[in-house]
Design an enzyme around this catalytic site. Structure first.
Site, PDB file in Angstrom:
ATOM      1  N   ARG A  75       0.853  -1.194   0.000  1.00 26.91           N
ATOM      2  CA  ARG A  75       0.000   0.000   0.000  1.00 26.91           C
ATOM      3  C   ARG A  75       0.887   1.242   0.000  1.00 26.91           C
ATOM      4  O   ARG A  75       1.692   1.428   0.911  1.00 26.91           O
ATOM      5  CB  ARG A  75      -0.912  -0.021   1.245  1.00 26.91           C
ATOM      6  N   HIS A 119      -3.029  10.962   0.629  1.00 29.92           N
ATOM      7  CA  HIS A 119      -2.516  10.749   1.987  1.00 29.92           C
ATOM      8  C   HIS A 119      -1.894  12.079   2.428  1.00 29.92           C
ATOM      9  O   HIS A 119      -0.692  12.186   2.653  1.00 29.92           O
ATOM     10  CB  HIS A 119      -1.511   9.595   2.008  1.00 29.92           C
ATOM     11  N   GLU A 164      -7.589   8.467   6.159  1.00 28.72           N
ATOM     12  CA  GLU A 164      -7.917   9.048   7.475  1.00 28.72           C
ATOM     13  C   GLU A 164      -8.500  10.459   7.420  1.00 28.72           C
ATOM     14  O   GLU A 164      -7.896  11.419   7.916  1.00 28.72           O
ATOM     15  CB  GLU A 164      -6.678   9.032   8.377  1.00 28.72           C
ATOM     16  N   ASN A 288      -7.454   1.738   9.863  1.00 21.14           N
ATOM     17  CA  ASN A 288      -6.128   1.939  10.457  1.00 21.14           C
ATOM     18  C   ASN A 288      -6.314   1.917  11.956  1.00 21.14           C
ATOM     19  O   ASN A 288      -6.981   2.793  12.506  1.00 21.14           O
ATOM     20  CB  ASN A 288      -5.544   3.292  10.039  1.00 21.14           C
ATOM     21  N   TYR A 290      -4.567   1.512  15.811  1.00 19.46           N
ATOM     22  CA  TYR A 290      -3.365   1.521  16.650  1.00 19.46           C
ATOM     23  C   TYR A 290      -3.697   1.369  18.118  1.00 19.46           C
ATOM     24  O   TYR A 290      -2.971   0.764  18.880  1.00 19.46           O
ATOM     25  CB  TYR A 290      -2.598   2.836  16.450  1.00 19.46           C
ATOM     26  N   GLU A 347      -3.628  -0.250   8.068  1.00 23.09           N
ATOM     27  CA  GLU A 347      -2.468   0.138   8.885  1.00 23.09           C
ATOM     28  C   GLU A 347      -2.626  -0.447  10.278  1.00 23.09           C
ATOM     29  O   GLU A 347      -3.700  -0.378  10.873  1.00 23.09           O
ATOM     30  CB  GLU A 347      -2.363   1.664   9.055  1.00 23.09           C
TER      31      GLU A 347
HETATM   32  O1  IFM Z   1       2.273   7.658   9.980  1.00 22.08           O
HETATM   33  C1  IFM Z   1       0.896   7.666  10.132  1.00 22.08           C
HETATM   34  C2  IFM Z   1       0.211   7.467   8.800  1.00 22.08           C
HETATM   35  O2  IFM Z   1       0.593   8.413   7.865  1.00 22.08           O
HETATM   36  C3  IFM Z   1      -1.282   7.575   8.965  1.00 22.08           C
HETATM   37  N1  IFM Z   1      -1.746   6.700  10.033  1.00 22.08           N
HETATM   38  C4  IFM Z   1      -1.059   6.727  11.282  1.00 22.08           C
HETATM   39  C5  IFM Z   1       0.441   6.580  11.070  1.00 22.08           C
HETATM   40  C6  IFM Z   1       1.164   6.625  12.428  1.00 22.08           C
HETATM   41  O3  IFM Z   1       0.921   7.822  13.048  1.00 22.08           O
END
Ligand code: IFM
Length: 440
Positions: A75, A119, A164, A288, A290, A347
């Site tokens: 990606r 992006h 995002e 995405n 985290y 992500e």
């Molecule tokens: O680095 C970023 C990415 O560009 C978008 N999502 C979160 C990642 C970590 O912060």
């Protein structure tokens, strides 16, 4: 042994501004990130993406690395101002050629190119006309989409429109910590609708050029919880403003009822017919993930919640709580709320303070992180969630926006002074996962 389905896609992810460098080469126009970083005082250590990982010149080596990692997909994002230096109008053929070379190289190595159209690097020329705060941007994004897709349609069959939108409006227009650096609730509310409209027009444009292509949007996806019972309503509001706001228009054709009036009060430019364009514009959903989001209620009615710093000690170098159950919660929530669409984890990963020791990077913490999130994802798949693939963020250490180069997310280490790439222990581990479709 945890075994994922045999057709599950394994990949890594990057973004143009974070890795390419060559910020003003071969006819590329400036982006809002070039301007924002060059302002000074906006980024840790005044870092910029001028050189980054020099991927523009080293893409062949980087494709070899992806191959070494046994990934079947990659990606990446396309830089809008590299292709259209003024944002619309004249095409920069050299810029487009770069993405032809990159996708050719990927295909030659049997790696599926998965392209994100936006992006975060908006052409500066468009920002000068109001950028995402003005409705014309949706037509400009459609024009850019059509230029790129017409050129790459034989090579790219997997497109993501926006990365995002939550962070675009939240960090770029509300908190002001990302380009273009505004701190304005009003602007941020306008941006939301224009992003959704742009996504929808881009979706229809891609499908009209290549009906076989799969097209989706990528959201910053975190499950939301209130800090205490008193914060249950604030959590609902936060869920609406951060998650449902980008999912409901696409999957249901409306804004979430809880915030619809507030949105229309702040943005008079929302037209009912827009929802007809937006509805059913995702063949898949990119998530995405985290961490999770913990919120508290506030006295101010807008937005009505405040994001809390985690109290957990189990955090990454970004200070983000490690919360693998969140990925399971998210997937099952999407399954139940939105009719179980195909989902890709576009992500997932973590920054840690990696150090080289005798030429090696032993990042056991990152392996533990990835294992725990993948286990949680596996559980969701076992329970019927339609998850089709997973991309580690990131292929290599890179420019981490406001944090500059200080935070390392890669499974490949970047020695910036020499541009040497070194596969970390986590990269070797992930290569085995990709090969075996799972792990012990
Ligand atoms: O680095 C970023 C990415 O560009 C978008 N999502 C979160 C990642 C970590 O912060």
């Amino acid at each position: 042994m945890i075994s994922f389905p045999k057709d599950f896609i394994w990949g890594t992810a990057t973004a143009a501004y974070q890795i390419e460098g060559a910020w003003n080469e071969d006819g590329k126009g400036p982006s809002i990130w070039d301007e924002f970083t060059h302002r000074g005082g906006t980024i840790a250590h005044n870092d910029t993406g001028d050189v980054a990982c020099d991927h523009y010149h080293r893409y062949k080596d980087d494709v070899k690395l992806i191959k070494k990692l046994n990934c079947t997909a990659y990606r990446f994002s396309i830089s809008w101002p590299r292709v259209l230096p003024e944002g619309r109008g004249g095409v920069n053929q050299k810029g487009l050629d770069f993405y032809q070379r990159l996708t050719d190289e990927l295909l030659a190595h049997h790696i599926q190119p998965c392209a994100t159209l936006y992006h975060w690097d908006l052409p500066l020329a468009l920002e000068k006309e109001g950028g995402w705060t003005r409705r014309f941007i949706a037509d400009a994004f459609e024009e850019y989409t059509s230029t790129v897709v017409a050129a790459l349609k034989d090579k790219v069959k997997f497109w993501m429109t926006l990365n995002e939108p939550l962070i675009i409006y939240g960090a770029g227009y509300f908190a002001g910590v990302h380009a273009p650096g505004y701190k304005s609730l009003l602007k941020s509310m306008k941006v939301i609708h224009n992003l959704l409209l742009s996504h929808a027009k881009s979706y229809h444009c891609i499908k009209s050029i290549d009906p076989q292509a799969k097209v989706g949007i990528v959201n910053a996806s975190s499950p939301v919880v209130g800090e205490s019972e008193k914060d249950a309503h604030a959590a609902k509001l936060a869920e609406a403003f951060t998650q449902r706001i980008f999912l409901d228009p696409i999957f249901k054709g409306t804004y979430p009822a809880l915030i619809d009036r507030r949105l229309r009060f702040l943005n008079w430019d929302i037209k009912d017919e827009d929802f007809k364009i937006m509805k059913n514009t995702a063949d898949f959903l990119g998530i995405n993930n985290y961490t999770r989001m913990v919120v508290k209620k506030t006295l101010l009615p807008l937005p009505g919640f405040a994001i809390q710093q985690t109290k957990s000690k189990n955090v990454t170098a970004m200070g983000w709580e490690i919360y693998p159950e969140g990925l399971y919660n998210l997937c099952t929530w999407i399954r139940d709320e939105y009719g179980n669409p195909p989902v890709y984890v576009t992500e997932n990963g973590a920054a840690f303070d990696d150090a080289i020791n005798k030429g090696e990077i032993i990042d056991t913490q990152r392996i533990d992180f990835l294992k725990s999130y993948l286990s949680s994802l596996y559980k969701a798949i076992q329970e019927g969630c339609n998850v089709k693939g997973y991309f580690v963020w990131s292929l290599m250490d890179n420019f981490e926006w406001a944090e500059g180069y200080a935070k390392r997310f890669g499974i490949v280490y970047l020695d910036y002074p020499t541009q040497k790439r070194i596969i970390k222990q986590s990269g070797r581990w992930y290569a085995e996962v990709c090969k075996r479709h799972g792990f012990e």
